[in-house]
Design an enzyme around this catalytic site. Structure first.
Site, PDB file in Angstrom:
ATOM      1  N   GLU A   1      39.538  42.744  38.461  1.00 47.65           N
ATOM      2  CA  GLU A   1      39.993  43.916  39.216  1.00 47.65           C
ATOM      3  C   GLU A   1      41.484  44.030  38.957  1.00 47.65           C
ATOM      4  OE1 GLU A   1      41.882  46.037  41.478  1.00 47.65           O
ATOM      5  OE2 GLU A   1      41.417  44.708  43.152  1.00 47.65           O
TER       6      GLU A   1
ATOM      7  N   CYS B   1      46.745  48.283  44.792  1.00 46.87           N
ATOM      8  CA  CYS B   1      46.355  48.686  43.445  1.00 46.87           C
ATOM      9  C   CYS B   1      45.640  50.027  43.436  1.00 46.87           C
ATOM     10  CB  CYS B   1      45.480  47.622  42.808  1.00 46.87           C
ATOM     11  SG  CYS B   1      44.045  47.157  43.783  1.00 46.87           S
TER      12      CYS B   1
ATOM     13  N   PRO C   1      50.694  30.435  35.262  1.00 49.01           N
ATOM     14  CA  PRO C   1      50.669  29.911  33.886  1.00 49.01           C
ATOM     15  C   PRO C   1      50.251  28.454  33.784  1.00 49.01           C
ATOM     16  CG  PRO C   1      52.687  31.163  34.292  1.00 49.01           C
ATOM     17  CD  PRO C   1      52.024  30.963  35.623  1.00 49.01           C
TER      18      PRO C   1
ATOM     19  N   LYS D   1      42.449  29.534  43.194  1.00 49.25           N
ATOM     20  CA  LYS D   1      43.883  29.420  42.916  1.00 49.25           C
ATOM     21  C   LYS D   1      44.527  30.680  43.462  1.00 49.25           C
ATOM     22  CE  LYS D   1      47.027  30.546  40.706  1.00 49.25           C
ATOM     23  NZ  LYS D   1      48.335  31.161  41.161  1.00 49.25           N
TER      24      LYS D   1
ATOM     25  N   GLY E   1      49.331  26.669  43.174  1.00 52.33           N
ATOM     26  CA  GLY E   1      50.113  26.443  41.959  1.00 52.33           C
ATOM     27  C   GLY E   1      50.510  27.728  41.278  1.00 52.33           C
TER      28      GLY E   1
ATOM     29  N   GLU F   1      51.920  51.602  36.546  1.00 60.09           N
ATOM     30  CA  GLU F   1      51.768  51.167  37.932  1.00 60.09           C
ATOM     31  C   GLU F   1      53.089  50.604  38.440  1.00 60.09           C
ATOM     32  OE1 GLU F   1      48.363  48.907  40.438  1.00 60.09           O
ATOM     33  OE2 GLU F   1      49.159  47.772  38.747  1.00 60.09           O
TER      34      GLU F   1
END
Length: 462
Positions: free
Chosen positions: A245, A279, A204, A170, A201, A369
């Site tokens: 991660e 990140c 949620p 996904k 998609g 972040e």
């Protein structure tokens, strides 16, 4: 842009279960470039069932044959490198040269590394009077982010296939076209039907359905710490394995003996890479108080060349979020030495490359972040103070240390609570394990450690 109007399930493109679609927007001009189906729990169920049906045969496939299919996938990706880069540029906004070098080039290298590992990894070993078997964990639910769309897909799918697992992917709703292109490459590479499946998609809906599905044995997720907690809770209730991660607030520690100009220049470049949407970016620069003013001046000069060289942020929400953090930094007393919250262009989700000085460790911009082209520069009194500041967040994903020699830098890096540290500008290594301490995640990606995430252990006693 070319887009499929269905899901890739069991080796073919099939219609989505529902009529809803997701608009794909080019963040550079805010124009809709395609629509993809918004997957439902029904689509996820069909994909998981296909993955489960394909699992026994793929798990029993000799490692050398699995390696051959991954090598073929690498070759297809390499042949379509220009198309990959153009797709990433269109839906993420990354400048084309960067997309060609990193967004397309890195996943090809990672796929190649797993083609080699699949053929050579010791899936069986002796331990005294036992034979230890390393077997595939089963069906993997892979949920990937938008910031490095193809790299994050390959970093999950390639080791899972090498291990003998089957996969349902996904991808992030902002960058589904890259995922569809990957599915085409999987098909062209001759990966058997059902071994890899794609459901586009919303998180949620489709993402949650995938994480909760009883037919999924492991959920591999890259994204925010907040969503990682939710996935961990769902998996924990089902006693299901996870690989997470998550976020980062990495420290770039410049010790007094370092080449200050080089350390600052490379540090600024690291933060501005991918428009700050990384990140592991070194978003906190720690400098000794005696060198602080010089470092701030060097950073302000270095960031000036990035104004026209970085792309937009991925979407309007992220654009507003990053600008809000910049406003928060000013409100809390940090000093702007470059950039600011004002939009540099009338169209597109662009944010000015921004540098803050006089940042204290308790400020929001030093703790949370931001995920944009924003650098905070902090001062420290001595090495113990630098270490305290470096370790003083809930994150521990990456970082850097600069010193007059590698030995001094390594001694400091050993004390950092983080999963990966670059020493004096060390190059990224796709074979090295990548992952975090503390709230930056659970598990590792890349190399042998990344492959091990998709294996479970059985022992036979004689």
């Amino acid at each position: 842009m070319k887009a499929h109007d269905g899901m890739y399930i069991d080796g073919s493109w099939r219609p989505a279960a529902g009529p809803d679609t997701i608009a794909v927007v080019n963040p550079a001009d805010e124009q809709v470039i395609a629509h993809v189906p918004a997957g439902t729990a029904e689509d996820v169920d069909a994909a998981v069932r296909a993955a489960r049906a394909a699992l026994p045969a793929w798990a029993a496939t000799p490692p050398a044959e699995r390696a051959a299919r991954i090598a073929a996938l690498r070759d297809v990706l390499a042949a379509r490198k220009d198309e990959i880069a153009e797709t990433v540029t269109a839906e993420l906004g990354a400048p084309l040269p960067f997309a060609q070098r990193v967004h397309a080039g890195l996943p090809i290298a990672v796929a190649g590394s797993y083609a080699e590992l699949a053929a050579t990894y010791p899936f069986e070993e002796k331990a005294g009077n036992s034979m230890v078997l390393l077997e595939p964990v089963g069906v993997v639910g892979a949920i990937t982010p938008w910031n490095y769309p193809l790299h994050q897909i390959v970093a999950k799918v390639a080791p899972a296939l090498a291990a003998g697992c089957t996969v349902v992917l996904k991808p992030a709703e902002d960058t589904p076209l890259t995922a569809q292109l990957f599915a085409e490459a999987v098909h062209e590479a001759g990966v058997p039907s059902g071994v890899f499946n794609l459901v586009t998609g919303l998180g949620p809906v489709a993402g949650q359905a995938l994480a909760e599905h009883e037919g999924v044995d492991l959920v591999s997720f890259t994204g925010s710490t907040a969503v990682g907690r939710q996935i961990g809770a769902v998996a924990g209730a089902a006693v299901k394995r996870v690989a997470l991660e998550l976020g980062g607030k990495s420290a770039n520690v410049i010790l007094p003996s370092a080449d200050l100009a080089k350390a600052v220049s490379v540090g600024v470049a690291n933060v501005m890479s991918n428009s700050g949407q990384t990140c592991s970016a070194w978003t906190r620069m720690l400098v000794h108080r005696d060198q602080y003013d010089e470092a701030v001046q060097l950073a302000a000069e270095a960031v000036g060349k990035y104004g026209d060289r970085i792309g937009p942020l991925v979407n309007a929400k992220q654009h507003d979020r990053v600008r809000g953090y910049i406003e928060k930094g000013v409100a809390e007393g940090a000093r702007l030495v470059a950039g600011g919250p004002e939009a540099p262009r009338e169209q597109g989700y662009f944010v000015s490359p921004t540098v803050f000085a006089d940042v204290t460790e308790d400020m929001t911009i030093a703790q949370e972040e931001i995920f944009g082209p924003v650098l905070s520069i902090l001062k420290y009194a001595d090495e113990d103070d630098a270490l305290r500041i470096a370790n003083g967040t809930v994150y521990g994903l990456a970082g850097a240390v600069w010193a007059g020699d590698d030995e001094e830098a390594v001694a400091f890096a050993r004390r950092m609570d983080t999963g990966q540290v670059d020493i004096n500008g060390g190059r990224f290594n796709p074979l090295a394990p990548f992952g975090g301490y503390k709230q930056s995640g659970v598990g590792r990606e890349l190399g042998t450690h990344g492959l091990a995430e998709y294996l479970q252990t059985k022992s036979l006693q004689f």
